[in-house]
Write an enzyme that holds these catalytic residues in place. Structure first.
Site, mmCIF file in Angstrom:
data_model
loop_
_atom_site.group_PDB
_atom_site.id
_atom_site.type_symbol
_atom_site.label_atom_id
_atom_site.label_comp_id
_atom_site.label_asym_id
_atom_site.label_seq_id
_atom_site.Cartn_x
_atom_site.Cartn_y
_atom_site.Cartn_z
ATOM 1 N N ASP A 132 0.842 -1.196 0.000
ATOM 2 C CA ASP A 132 0.000 0.000 0.000
ATOM 3 C C ASP A 132 0.879 1.248 0.000
ATOM 4 O O ASP A 132 1.737 1.413 0.869
ATOM 5 C CB ASP A 132 -0.904 0.008 1.238
ATOM 6 C CG ASP A 132 -1.800 1.235 1.292
ATOM 7 O OD1 ASP A 132 -2.868 1.211 0.664
ATOM 8 O OD2 ASP A 132 -1.414 2.224 1.953
ATOM 9 N N TYR B 279 2.725 10.258 -0.086
ATOM 10 C CA TYR B 279 3.850 9.825 0.738
ATOM 11 C C TYR B 279 5.144 10.325 0.100
ATOM 12 O O TYR B 279 5.676 9.722 -0.836
ATOM 13 C CB TYR B 279 3.883 8.302 0.863
ATOM 14 C CG TYR B 279 2.650 7.694 1.506
ATOM 15 C CD1 TYR B 279 1.777 8.453 2.278
ATOM 16 C CD2 TYR B 279 2.354 6.341 1.339
ATOM 17 C CE1 TYR B 279 0.650 7.892 2.861
ATOM 18 C CE2 TYR B 279 1.230 5.772 1.924
ATOM 19 C CZ TYR B 279 0.381 6.554 2.678
ATOM 20 O OH TYR B 279 -0.733 5.979 3.248
#
Length: 293
Positions: free
Chosen positions: A59, A64
């Site tokens: 994931d 990010y």
């Protein structure tokens, strides 16, 4: 590692999923720096160790590290795409064109032509935000991408599970990533009950409580960690609930992968925590039932 069904998607996933957020943060006190060459190699080694051990759910998200996590994951996907169920995300505030652009860039960074699960990425949703997702372009774009085979399944993420209950009426959304763990069990009172009725896939974020349980226990009950591994308690709590397909765990080093895999080696939940009493009168009733037996 024995796989679990991810709701009605038809996907078989490992009960432990590896989370990509940790690949973007620097923690010099522990010698962790994925921004350096040596650190990047550790990330590659960790991802390969996870895949080798049977952890097939990865994931990540563009948010990010502004795509950095996806870039690192992509270096491994370049040669091991068929070994993984790959999940990424698009930010919930985007419009139709923004979603298409975001997914296109994710595909480039991930070095693949398809993403198994593409999730709407958010924290909690107001009524206006629910309406935007459903009618303002994000869901329409994802449905189109699914029809073209670019993504396999549509999902959504949330820190507050009750705020995604309205989406359960929309069959296009098949996977829900929610905050649910040993110290934050609210979803068991509402969302998880309805999610099971809809047969959606549920994965957990904050599976290990993001270290909060362990840190607070170190002040309140220092002996707990030496008596029982609180990380093991946190992991097994989530995976003892039959409504949960996988728990996302941040793992930075290959030895962390090995440790988490070892926790589940030969382990079978003793009871289904989906049946656990969550209200006072239910606790009393369960106690009486146990005594009667």
């Amino acid at each position: 590692m024995q796989k679990r069904e991810l709701g009605r998607t038809g996907l078989q996933v490992s009960p432990i999923a590896i989370g990509g957020a940790a690949f973007t943060y620097v923690e010099r006190s522990t010698g962790w720096n994925p921004k350096e060459d040596a650190g990047r190699q550790v990330v590659y080694d960790t991802l390969n160790a996870a895949l080798d051990s049977g952890i097939n759910y990865i994931d990540t998200a563009p948010a990010y590290g502004e795509g950095y996590s996806e870039t690192l994951v992509g270096e491994v996907m370049r040669t091991r795409r068929n070994d993984a169920v790959l999940a990424s995300k698009v930010w919930y505030e985007l419009d139709y064109a923004g979603v298409l652009d975001s997914v296109g860039k994710s595909l480039e960074r991930l070095q693949t032509d398809h993403i198994d699960i593409l999730q709407i990425h958010g924290r909690m949703y107001t009524a206006a935000e629910v309406d935007h997702i459903l009618t303002g372009g994000p869901l329409q774009a994802l449905v189109e991408l699914k029809s073209r085979g670019v993504i396999g399944h549509i999902g959504i993420t949330t820190e507050e599970p009750w705020t995604v209950i309205p989406f359960l009426d929309h069959e296009e959304i098949e996977v829900y990533q929610i905050a649910y763990n040993f110290i934050y069990q609210a979803a068991a009172r509402h969302f998880l009950i309805q999610a099971a009725e809809k047969n959606v896939g549920v994965v957990t974020m904050r599976t290990m409580t993001s270290g909060i349980l362990q840190r607070e226990a170190s002040f309140l009950a220092p002996g707990w960690q030496s008596a029982n591994d609180l990380y093991e308690v946190a992991l097994k709590f989530v995976l003892s609930d039959s409504r949960i397909s996988a728990g996302i765990v941040g793992m930075r080093w290959p030895e962390e992968v090995a440790r988490n895999v070892a926790l589940l080696d030969g382990w079978t939940p003793e009871t289904d925590f989906a049946t656990m009493p969550r209200l006072t009168f239910e606790v009393y009733k369960a106690g009486d039932d146990d005594g009667a037996r």
